[in-house]
Write an enzyme that holds these catalytic residues in place. Structure first.
Site, mmCIF file in Angstrom:
data_model
loop_
_atom_site.group_PDB
_atom_site.id
_atom_site.type_symbol
_atom_site.label_atom_id
_atom_site.label_comp_id
_atom_site.label_asym_id
_atom_site.label_seq_id
_atom_site.Cartn_x
_atom_site.Cartn_y
_atom_site.Cartn_z
ATOM 1 N N GLU A 1 15.234 34.696 -68.115
ATOM 2 C CA GLU A 1 16.404 34.858 -68.974
ATOM 3 C C GLU A 1 17.419 35.759 -68.282
ATOM 4 O O GLU A 1 17.324 36.990 -68.381
ATOM 5 C CB GLU A 1 16.003 35.487 -70.311
ATOM 6 C CG GLU A 1 15.076 34.636 -71.141
ATOM 7 C CD GLU A 1 15.266 34.889 -72.634
ATOM 8 O OE1 GLU A 1 15.402 33.897 -73.362
ATOM 9 O OE2 GLU A 1 15.302 36.046 -73.063
ATOM 10 N N HIS B 1 11.191 41.057 -73.529
ATOM 11 C CA HIS B 1 12.533 40.470 -73.656
ATOM 12 C C HIS B 1 13.558 41.502 -73.174
ATOM 13 O O HIS B 1 13.374 42.703 -73.358
ATOM 14 C CB HIS B 1 12.784 40.088 -75.114
ATOM 15 C CG HIS B 1 14.022 39.273 -75.282
ATOM 16 N ND1 HIS B 1 15.281 39.838 -75.312
ATOM 17 C CD2 HIS B 1 14.210 37.931 -75.394
ATOM 18 C CE1 HIS B 1 16.176 38.877 -75.441
ATOM 19 N NE2 HIS B 1 15.557 37.707 -75.490
ATOM 20 N N ASN C 1 13.374 31.981 -80.416
ATOM 21 C CA ASN C 1 13.318 33.427 -80.678
ATOM 22 C C ASN C 1 14.361 33.735 -81.753
ATOM 23 O O ASN C 1 15.559 33.740 -81.473
ATOM 24 C CB ASN C 1 13.629 34.180 -79.370
ATOM 25 C CG ASN C 1 13.712 35.674 -79.583
ATOM 26 O OD1 ASN C 1 13.441 36.187 -80.664
ATOM 27 N ND2 ASN C 1 14.099 36.393 -78.530
ATOM 28 N N TRP C 2 13.872 33.977 -82.959
ATOM 29 C CA TRP C 2 14.802 34.179 -84.090
ATOM 30 C C TRP C 2 15.478 35.552 -84.027
ATOM 31 O O TRP C 2 16.404 35.812 -84.773
ATOM 32 C CB TRP C 2 14.048 34.044 -85.424
ATOM 33 C CG TRP C 2 13.560 32.668 -85.755
ATOM 34 C CD1 TRP C 2 13.411 31.593 -84.912
ATOM 35 C CD2 TRP C 2 13.147 32.205 -87.053
ATOM 36 N NE1 TRP C 2 12.928 30.508 -85.603
ATOM 37 C CE2 TRP C 2 12.747 30.853 -86.920
ATOM 38 C CE3 TRP C 2 13.051 32.802 -88.317
ATOM 39 C CZ2 TRP C 2 12.287 30.100 -87.996
ATOM 40 C CZ3 TRP C 2 12.581 32.058 -89.394
ATOM 41 C CH2 TRP C 2 12.215 30.717 -89.225
ATOM 42 N N LYS C 3 14.957 36.431 -83.156
ATOM 43 C CA LYS C 3 15.481 37.807 -83.065
ATOM 44 C C LYS C 3 15.506 38.431 -84.474
ATOM 45 O O LYS C 3 14.639 38.129 -85.278
ATOM 46 C CB LYS C 3 16.847 37.815 -82.375
ATOM 47 C CG LYS C 3 16.780 37.109 -81.004
ATOM 48 C CD LYS C 3 17.963 37.359 -80.127
ATOM 49 C CE LYS C 3 17.769 36.609 -78.803
ATOM 50 N NZ LYS C 3 18.847 36.827 -77.862
ATOM 51 N N SER D 1 21.668 31.052 -73.739
ATOM 52 C CA SER D 1 22.687 30.111 -74.228
ATOM 53 C C SER D 1 22.282 28.643 -74.085
ATOM 54 O O SER D 1 23.124 27.792 -73.805
ATOM 55 C CB SER D 1 24.037 30.378 -73.544
ATOM 56 O OG SER D 1 24.481 31.691 -73.845
ATOM 57 N N GLY E 1 23.232 35.184 -75.299
ATOM 58 C CA GLY E 1 24.145 35.408 -76.411
ATOM 59 C C GLY E 1 25.606 35.444 -75.996
ATOM 60 O O GLY E 1 26.473 35.849 -76.778
ATOM 61 N N GLU F 1 16.202 42.431 -74.378
ATOM 62 C CA GLU F 1 16.685 43.343 -75.438
ATOM 63 C C GLU F 1 15.677 44.460 -75.673
ATOM 64 O O GLU F 1 16.055 45.590 -75.998
ATOM 65 C CB GLU F 1 16.977 42.536 -76.719
ATOM 66 C CG GLU F 1 18.242 41.703 -76.550
ATOM 67 C CD GLU F 1 18.267 40.376 -77.298
ATOM 68 O OE1 GLU F 1 17.458 40.181 -78.221
ATOM 69 O OE2 GLU F 1 19.112 39.527 -76.937
ATOM 70 N N GLY G 1 17.687 31.250 -78.300
ATOM 71 C CA GLY G 1 18.083 32.262 -79.279
ATOM 72 C C GLY G 1 18.946 31.617 -80.365
ATOM 73 O O GLY G 1 18.450 30.926 -81.249
ATOM 74 N N GLY G 2 20.245 31.806 -80.253
ATOM 75 C CA GLY G 2 21.186 31.361 -81.290
ATOM 76 C C GLY G 2 20.950 29.940 -81.811
ATOM 77 O O GLY G 2 20.970 29.707 -83.025
HETATM 78 P P1 13P Z 1 20.706 32.873 -76.728
HETATM 79 O O1 13P Z 1 20.136 31.476 -76.707
HETATM 80 O O2 13P Z 1 21.319 33.245 -78.050
HETATM 81 O O3 13P Z 1 21.593 33.131 -75.558
HETATM 82 O O4 13P Z 1 19.447 33.866 -76.568
HETATM 83 C C1 13P Z 1 18.541 33.659 -75.538
HETATM 84 C C2 13P Z 1 17.392 34.560 -75.733
HETATM 85 O O5 13P Z 1 17.506 35.763 -75.591
HETATM 86 C C3 13P Z 1 16.112 33.969 -76.141
HETATM 87 O O6 13P Z 1 15.080 34.887 -76.053
#
Ligand code: 13P
Length: 253
Positions: free
Chosen positions: A168, A96, A9-11, A214, A174, A98, A235-236
């Site tokens: 999640e 998600h 997920n590149w956000k 994470s 994050g 977010e 994510g990251g």
């Molecule tokens: P991180 O891997 O940056 O914690 O993000 C997880 C995430 O929200 C994937 O959708």
């Protein structure tokens, strides 16, 4: 055997030029994925058309990060599932945390979006997870059960063959705090049990349940080795080709 799915997920990262660079590096780092493993990358909307072109014939599938519950219309700022399909998307992340936290998405809305995605032939990756406050109050099981019930409402067993659930925990996103393998396994098992209750065990055993929060190259293997963990939503660590490739390598069907 369940399909193991590693999704990135590149956000809200990577413009078009950066997308070209990252996908070029990813294709070089991951020429193929092992049998029984799939990988999906989910760039921002503005990069999807380019990504769709660049990923043709590659080991990766393409996904959106959100979509509208509507087919089309006067919905400023929204993108439809049909538009996602037209640029080559196979999947879409829905609900998600977010989206829930910053844009007020509810289980009911996520359910409408999931139904629409399925009707269009998109694989919905539906996210659930408790906040830190909910975990500390010891109501994780209740929160997860309510979310799973809500987001899957009215989906048929045929629909469920395409659905992926991503667990999640909000406190692990994050933050660098990763759920312990035992914490992840406990909730994944609970999700599978809940799905078995709503459908049956045969169906629940086939459901891919990803862990997200994470996930990094150095913790992926341990989390992915848990019985009920069938992949990761990253994510990251998906923003660099070498770390995403290392997580894919840690996946065993
Ligand atoms: P991180 O891997 O940056 O914690 O993000 C997880 C995430 O929200 C994937 O959708």
């Amino acid at each position: 055997m369940r399909t193991m799915i590693i999704a990135g997920n590149w956000k809200m990262y990577k413009d078009v030029a950066e997308t070209r660079d990252l996908i070029t590096a990813l294709k070089a780092a991951v020429p193929s994925v092992p049998a029984g493993v799939e990988s999906i990358i989910c760039p921002p909307f503005t990069s999807l058309a380019l990504a769709g072109e660049l990923l043709k014939g590659s080991a990766f599938q393409l996904g959106g990060q959100n979509m509208s519950q509507h087919d089309e219309g006067a919905y400023t700022g929204e993108v439809s599932g049909k538009m996602l399909k037209a640029v080559g998307c196979d999947a879409v992340i829905l609900g998600h945390s977010e989206r829930r936290q910053y844009y007020g998405e509810t289980n009911e809305l996520v359910n409408l979006k999931a139904r629409k995605a399925l009707a269009l032939g998109l694989r919905p990756i539906i996210c659930v997870g408790e906040t830190l406050e909910e975990r500390e109050k010891d109501i994780t099981a209740q929160v997860i059960t309510t979310q799973v019930k809500g987001v899957l409402s009215g989906l048929t067993p045929q629909d469920m063959a395409k659905v992926v659930i991503a667990y999640e925990p909000v406190w692990a996103i994050g933050t660098g705090k990763v759920a312990s393998p035992a914490q992840a396994q406990e909730v994944h098992q609970l999700i599978r049990k809940q799905v078995a209750g709503q459908y049956d065990w045969a169906l629940a055993e086939k459901l891919t349940i990803q862990y997200g929060g994470s996930v990094k190259p150095d913790n992926a293997a341990e989390i992915l080795a848990q019985n009920d963990v069938d992949g990761a939503l990253v994510g990251g660590a998906c923003l660099k080709a070498d770390s995403f490739a290392a997580i894919i390598k840690a996946a065993r069907p």
